[in-house]
Scaffold this active site. Sequence first.
Site, PDB file in Angstrom:
ATOM      1  N   SER A   7       5.458   3.788   9.508  1.00  9.51           N
ATOM      2  CA  SER A   7       4.361   3.801   8.361  1.00  9.51           C
ATOM      3  C   SER A   7       3.648   2.537   8.085  1.00  9.51           C
ATOM      4  CB  SER A   7       4.952   4.671   7.307  1.00  9.51           C
ATOM      5  OG  SER A   7       3.862   4.214   6.187  1.00  9.51           O
ATOM      6  N   HIS A  32       2.287   5.989  11.955  1.00 15.63           N
ATOM      7  CA  HIS A  32       2.025   6.958  10.756  1.00 15.63           C
ATOM      8  C   HIS A  32       1.112   6.089   9.846  1.00 15.63           C
ATOM      9  CE1 HIS A  32       3.495  10.085   7.977  1.00 15.63           C
ATOM     10  NE2 HIS A  32       3.229   9.078   7.154  1.00 15.63           N
ATOM     11  N   ASP A  34      -0.599   6.192   6.165  1.00  7.51           N
ATOM     12  CA  ASP A  34      -0.588   6.829   5.068  1.00  7.51           C
ATOM     13  C   ASP A  34      -2.087   6.904   4.316  1.00  7.51           C
ATOM     14  OD1 ASP A  34       1.918   7.928   4.657  1.00  7.51           O
ATOM     15  OD2 ASP A  34       2.750   5.840   4.579  1.00  7.51           O
ATOM     16  N   MET A  36      -4.366   7.907   1.163  1.00  7.23           N
ATOM     17  CA  MET A  36      -4.196   8.324  -0.059  1.00  7.23           C
ATOM     18  C   MET A  36      -5.509   8.207  -0.924  1.00  7.23           C
ATOM     19  SD  MET A  36      -0.534   6.521  -1.091  1.00  7.23           S
ATOM     20  CE  MET A  36       0.909   6.627   0.105  1.00  7.23           C
ATOM     21  N   HIS A  65      -1.428  10.941   7.976  1.00  6.36           N
ATOM     22  CA  HIS A  65      -0.701  11.894   6.866  1.00  6.36           C
ATOM     23  C   HIS A  65      -1.649  11.737   5.669  1.00  6.36           C
ATOM     24  CE1 HIS A  65       2.856  11.973   4.004  1.00  6.36           C
ATOM     25  NE2 HIS A  65       2.045  13.198   3.792  1.00  6.36           N
ATOM     26  N   MET A  67      -2.816  12.559   2.302  1.00  5.02           N
ATOM     27  CA  MET A  67      -2.379  12.878   0.951  1.00  5.02           C
ATOM     28  C   MET A  67      -3.676  12.743   0.291  1.00  5.02           C
ATOM     29  SD  MET A  67       0.997  10.539   1.277  1.00  5.02           S
ATOM     30  CE  MET A  67       0.676   9.581   2.408  1.00  5.02           C
ATOM     31  N   MET A 135       8.811  16.006   3.480  1.00  3.37           N
ATOM     32  CA  MET A 135       8.775  15.020   2.627  1.00  3.37           C
ATOM     33  C   MET A 135      10.328  14.690   1.780  1.00  3.37           C
ATOM     34  SD  MET A 135       6.158  13.630   3.368  1.00  3.37           S
ATOM     35  CE  MET A 135       6.060  12.227   2.002  1.00  3.37           C
ATOM     36  N   ASP A 173      10.007  12.206   6.080  1.00  2.12           N
ATOM     37  CA  ASP A 173       9.297  10.832   5.698  1.00  2.12           C
ATOM     38  C   ASP A 173       9.641  10.681   4.220  1.00  2.12           C
ATOM     39  OD1 ASP A 173       7.279   8.948   5.249  1.00  2.12           O
ATOM     40  OD2 ASP A 173       5.528  10.540   5.244  1.00  2.12           O
TER      41      ASP A 173
HETATM   42  C1  DX5 Z   1       4.928   8.298   0.881  1.00  5.17           C
HETATM   43  C2  DX5 Z   1       4.565   7.939   2.305  1.00  5.17           C
HETATM   44  C3  DX5 Z   1       5.514   7.467   3.331  1.00  5.17           C
HETATM   45  C4  DX5 Z   1       6.111   5.906   2.870  1.00  5.17           C
HETATM   46  C5  DX5 Z   1       7.409   5.917   3.330  1.00  5.17           C
HETATM   47  O1  DX5 Z   1       4.092   8.502   0.135  1.00  5.17           O
HETATM   48  O2  DX5 Z   1       4.070   9.180   2.967  1.00  5.17           O
HETATM   49  O3  DX5 Z   1       5.098   7.565   4.878  1.00  5.17           O
HETATM   50  O4  DX5 Z   1       5.182   5.113   3.748  1.00  5.17           O
HETATM   51  O5  DX5 Z   1       7.894   4.701   3.067  1.00  5.17           O
HETATM   52  P1  DX5 Z   1       9.467   4.162   3.077  1.00  5.17           P
HETATM   53  O6  DX5 Z   1       9.996   4.561   4.371  1.00  5.17           O
HETATM   54  O7  DX5 Z   1       9.273   3.076   2.455  1.00  5.17           O
HETATM   55  O8  DX5 Z   1       9.961   5.542   2.088  1.00  5.17           O
HETATM   56 ZN    ZN Z   2       3.752   9.478   4.919  1.00  2.92          ZN
END
Ligand code: DX5
Ligand code: ZN
Length: 220
Positions: A7, A32, A34, A36, A65, A67, A135, A173
Amino acid sequence: MVLVSPSILAADFSRLGEELRRCEEGGADVIHLDIMDGHFVPNITFGPVVVKSIRKETSLPFEAHLMIERPDLYWERFAEVGVGWITVHAEVKIPLRPLLREMEGSVRRGIAVNPGTPLSRVEPFLDMLDFLLIMTVNPGFAGQTFIPEAALKVKEAVHLREKEGFHYLVGVDGGINAVTAKTAVAYGADVLVAASAVFRGDVVENIGRLKSAGGGDGQD
Ligand code: DX5
Ligand code: ZN
Protein backbone atom coordinates in the site's frame (compact mmCIF):
# COMPACT_ATOMS: atom_id res chain seq x y z
CA MET A 1 2.06 -18.83 -2.65
CA VAL A 2 0.90 -15.71 -0.86
CA LEU A 3 0.58 -12.47 -2.84
CA VAL A 4 2.13 -9.30 -1.44
CA SER A 5 0.33 -6.05 -2.08
CA PRO A 6 2.22 -2.91 -1.03
CA SER A 7 0.00 0.00 0.00
CA ILE A 8 1.65 3.21 -1.14
CA LEU A 9 0.12 5.09 1.80
CA ALA A 10 3.45 4.77 3.63
CA ALA A 11 5.60 5.42 0.53
CA ASP A 12 7.54 8.60 -0.13
CA PHE A 13 5.03 10.55 -2.23
CA SER A 14 7.74 12.79 -3.63
CA ARG A 15 9.24 9.83 -5.49
CA LEU A 16 6.42 7.39 -6.10
CA GLY A 17 7.83 6.15 -9.42
CA GLU A 18 11.02 4.98 -7.74
CA GLU A 19 9.07 3.36 -4.88
CA LEU A 20 6.94 1.43 -7.38
CA ARG A 21 9.98 0.18 -9.24
CA ARG A 22 11.45 -1.07 -5.96
CA CYS A 23 8.17 -2.91 -5.31
CA GLU A 24 8.50 -4.59 -8.69
CA GLU A 25 12.10 -5.54 -7.96
CA GLY A 26 11.05 -7.04 -4.64
CA GLY A 27 8.47 -9.27 -6.30
CA ALA A 28 5.29 -7.43 -5.27
CA ASP A 29 2.15 -8.77 -6.92
CA VAL A 30 -0.45 -5.98 -6.77
CA ILE A 31 -0.17 -2.30 -5.82
CA HIS A 32 -2.77 -1.25 -3.24
CA LEU A 33 -4.10 2.30 -3.56
CA ASP A 34 -5.84 3.65 -0.46
CA ILE A 35 -8.44 6.12 -1.67
CA MET A 36 -9.98 8.16 1.17
CA ASP A 37 -12.59 10.91 0.91
CA GLY A 38 -12.55 12.46 4.40
CA HIS A 39 -16.16 11.27 4.96
CA PHE A 40 -16.15 7.48 5.02
CA VAL A 41 -12.87 7.72 6.94
CA PRO A 42 -11.35 10.73 8.71
CA ASN A 43 -8.52 11.18 6.21
CA ILE A 44 -8.04 12.29 2.59
CA THR A 45 -5.51 10.78 0.21
CA PHE A 46 -5.43 11.02 -3.58
CA GLY A 47 -7.62 10.46 -6.62
CA PRO A 48 -7.60 9.40 -10.27
CA VAL A 49 -5.25 12.20 -11.40
CA VAL A 50 -2.44 10.89 -9.24
CA VAL A 51 -3.23 7.28 -10.13
CA LYS A 52 -3.07 8.17 -13.81
CA SER A 53 0.38 9.68 -13.44
CA ILE A 54 1.84 6.72 -11.53
CA ARG A 55 0.20 4.14 -13.82
CA LYS A 56 3.03 4.53 -16.32
CA GLU A 57 5.69 3.81 -13.69
CA THR A 58 4.95 0.09 -13.32
CA SER A 59 3.28 -2.78 -15.09
CA LEU A 60 2.02 -4.29 -11.81
CA PRO A 61 -1.76 -4.46 -11.43
CA PHE A 62 -3.41 -1.70 -9.38
CA GLU A 63 -6.11 -2.30 -6.79
CA ALA A 64 -8.08 0.72 -5.56
CA HIS A 65 -9.33 0.29 -2.00
CA LEU A 66 -12.16 2.81 -2.05
CA MET A 67 -12.74 4.15 1.45
CA ILE A 68 -15.30 6.60 0.13
CA GLU A 69 -19.03 7.08 0.73
CA ARG A 70 -19.98 6.98 -2.97
CA PRO A 71 -17.95 4.31 -4.78
CA ASP A 72 -20.77 4.17 -7.35
CA LEU A 73 -19.86 7.70 -8.51
CA TYR A 74 -16.12 7.18 -8.73
CA TRP A 75 -15.14 3.57 -9.48
CA GLU A 76 -15.21 4.10 -13.25
CA ARG A 77 -12.83 7.04 -13.00
CA PHE A 78 -10.27 4.69 -11.46
CA ALA A 79 -10.97 1.94 -14.00
CA GLU A 80 -10.40 4.47 -16.80
CA VAL A 81 -6.89 5.25 -15.57
CA GLY A 82 -5.82 1.63 -15.42
CA VAL A 83 -7.04 0.25 -12.10
CA GLY A 84 -7.95 -3.40 -12.65
CA TRP A 85 -9.21 -4.30 -9.17
CA ILE A 86 -11.81 -2.18 -7.41
CA THR A 87 -12.63 -2.82 -3.76
CA VAL A 88 -15.62 -1.11 -2.15
CA HIS A 89 -16.61 -1.16 1.50
CA ALA A 90 -19.37 -3.34 2.89
CA GLU A 91 -20.41 -0.45 5.18
CA VAL A 92 -21.33 2.11 2.52
CA LYS A 93 -24.95 3.25 2.58
CA ILE A 94 -25.65 2.62 -1.10
CA PRO A 95 -26.94 -0.76 -2.33
CA LEU A 96 -24.04 -3.05 -3.22
CA ARG A 97 -25.70 -5.50 -5.60
CA PRO A 98 -26.43 -3.01 -8.41
CA LEU A 99 -22.95 -1.55 -8.02
CA LEU A 100 -21.30 -4.97 -8.28
CA ARG A 101 -23.46 -5.75 -11.33
CA GLU A 102 -22.38 -2.51 -12.97
CA MET A 103 -18.73 -3.39 -12.37
CA GLU A 104 -19.06 -6.89 -13.81
CA GLY A 105 -16.83 -7.51 -16.82
CA SER A 106 -14.88 -4.24 -16.40
CA VAL A 107 -12.82 -4.87 -13.28
CA ARG A 108 -12.08 -7.48 -10.65
CA ARG A 109 -14.64 -6.89 -7.94
CA GLY A 110 -13.76 -6.71 -4.27
CA ILE A 111 -15.48 -5.92 -0.98
CA ALA A 112 -13.65 -4.77 2.16
CA VAL A 113 -15.06 -5.59 5.59
CA ASN A 114 -14.27 -3.45 8.64
CA PRO A 115 -13.25 -5.11 11.94
CA GLY A 116 -16.70 -4.47 13.44
CA THR A 117 -18.66 -5.82 10.47
CA PRO A 118 -19.63 -9.50 10.45
CA LEU A 119 -19.16 -11.52 7.27
CA SER A 120 -22.89 -12.23 7.24
CA ARG A 121 -23.27 -8.66 5.95
CA VAL A 122 -21.56 -9.59 2.66
CA GLU A 123 -22.67 -13.21 2.37
CA PRO A 124 -25.32 -12.40 -0.25
CA PHE A 125 -22.63 -11.02 -2.58
CA LEU A 126 -19.85 -13.55 -2.13
CA ASP A 127 -20.59 -15.33 -5.41
CA MET A 128 -19.94 -12.05 -7.29
CA LEU A 129 -16.53 -11.38 -5.77
CA ASP A 130 -12.97 -11.80 -6.98
CA PHE A 131 -11.55 -10.38 -3.77
CA LEU A 132 -12.63 -10.21 -0.13
CA LEU A 133 -10.54 -7.85 1.94
CA ILE A 134 -10.63 -8.41 5.68
CA MET A 135 -9.66 -5.19 7.47
CA THR A 136 -7.45 -5.92 10.45
CA VAL A 137 -7.47 -2.26 11.57
CA ASN A 138 -10.16 0.38 11.39
CA PRO A 139 -9.44 2.11 8.09
CA GLY A 140 -8.10 5.64 7.81
CA PHE A 141 -4.40 5.52 8.54
CA ALA A 142 -1.26 3.47 8.02
CA GLY A 143 0.80 2.33 10.99
CA GLN A 144 -1.98 1.01 13.24
CA THR A 145 -1.91 -2.18 15.30
CA PHE A 146 -3.28 -5.46 13.91
CA ILE A 147 -6.58 -6.56 15.52
CA PRO A 148 -6.30 -10.37 15.98
CA GLU A 149 -10.07 -10.96 16.40
CA ALA A 150 -10.75 -9.33 13.04
CA ALA A 151 -8.32 -11.72 11.34
CA LEU A 152 -10.47 -14.67 12.45
CA LYS A 153 -12.84 -13.70 9.64
CA VAL A 154 -10.19 -14.93 7.20
CA LYS A 155 -10.85 -18.49 8.40
CA GLU A 156 -14.56 -17.99 8.00
CA ALA A 157 -14.15 -16.53 4.50
CA VAL A 158 -11.95 -19.43 3.38
CA HIS A 159 -14.38 -21.95 4.87
CA LEU A 160 -17.33 -20.37 3.02
CA ARG A 161 -15.38 -20.30 -0.22
CA GLU A 162 -14.52 -23.99 0.00
CA LYS A 163 -18.03 -24.96 1.08
CA GLU A 164 -19.87 -22.98 -1.59
CA GLY A 165 -17.34 -23.12 -4.43
CA PHE A 166 -16.76 -19.35 -4.56
CA HIS A 167 -13.59 -18.08 -6.23
CA TYR A 168 -12.55 -14.91 -4.39
CA LEU A 169 -9.06 -14.34 -3.01
CA VAL A 170 -8.98 -13.44 0.68
CA GLY A 171 -6.80 -10.49 1.66
CA VAL A 172 -5.86 -8.87 4.96
CA ASP A 173 -5.19 -5.17 5.38
CA GLY A 174 -3.88 -3.29 8.41
CA GLY A 175 -0.98 -3.87 10.78
CA ILE A 176 0.51 -6.60 8.60
CA ASN A 177 4.18 -7.31 9.29
CA ALA A 178 6.35 -10.44 9.20
CA VAL A 179 4.76 -11.65 12.46
CA THR A 180 1.08 -10.89 11.88
CA ALA A 181 1.44 -12.10 8.28
CA LYS A 182 2.17 -15.58 9.65
CA THR A 183 -1.11 -15.57 11.56
CA ALA A 184 -3.06 -14.34 8.55
CA VAL A 185 -1.49 -16.94 6.25
CA ALA A 186 -2.11 -19.70 8.81
CA TYR A 187 -5.78 -18.70 8.70
CA GLY A 188 -5.71 -19.00 4.90
CA ALA A 189 -5.08 -15.46 3.61
CA ASP A 190 -4.04 -15.28 -0.05
CA VAL A 191 -3.09 -11.59 -0.19
CA LEU A 192 -1.09 -9.53 2.33
CA VAL A 193 -1.61 -5.78 2.06
CA ALA A 194 1.04 -3.77 3.90
CA ALA A 195 2.13 -0.14 3.95
CA SER A 196 4.52 0.45 6.88
CA ALA A 197 6.08 -3.02 6.76
CA VAL A 198 6.96 -2.48 3.09
CA PHE A 199 8.01 1.17 2.90
CA ARG A 200 9.81 1.62 6.23
CA GLY A 201 13.32 0.47 5.50
CA ASP A 202 14.41 -1.44 2.42
CA VAL A 203 11.43 -2.15 0.17
CA VAL A 204 12.97 -5.14 -1.59
CA GLU A 205 14.04 -6.85 1.65
CA ASN A 206 10.72 -6.06 3.31
CA ILE A 207 8.70 -7.66 0.53
CA GLY A 208 10.97 -10.71 0.73
CA ARG A 209 10.29 -10.95 4.45
CA LEU A 210 6.53 -10.86 3.90
CA LYS A 211 6.76 -13.45 1.16
CA SER A 212 8.69 -15.80 3.39
CA ALA A 213 6.22 -15.24 6.23
CA GLY A 214 3.75 -16.71 3.80
CA GLY A 215 5.98 -19.71 3.10
CA GLY A 216 7.18 -18.16 -0.17
CA ASP A 217 10.64 -17.84 -1.63
CA GLY A 218 11.69 -14.68 0.25
CA GLN A 219 15.22 -14.11 1.47
CA ASP A 220 14.90 -15.15 5.12
C1 DX5 B 1 -5.88 1.64 6.21
C2 DX5 B 1 -5.50 1.26 4.81
C3 DX5 B 1 -4.38 0.28 4.78
C4 DX5 B 1 -3.09 0.87 5.32
C5 DX5 B 1 -2.22 -0.21 5.87
O1 DX5 B 1 -6.94 2.48 6.16
O2 DX5 B 1 -6.59 0.66 4.15
O3 DX5 B 1 -4.19 -0.24 3.47
O4 DX5 B 1 -2.41 1.59 4.32
O5 DX5 B 1 -1.16 0.37 6.56
P1 DX5 B 1 -0.22 -0.49 7.52
O6 DX5 B 1 0.26 -1.67 6.73
O7 DX5 B 1 0.86 0.45 7.90
O8 DX5 B 1 -1.08 -0.92 8.69
ZN1 ZN C 1 -6.10 -0.38 2.30
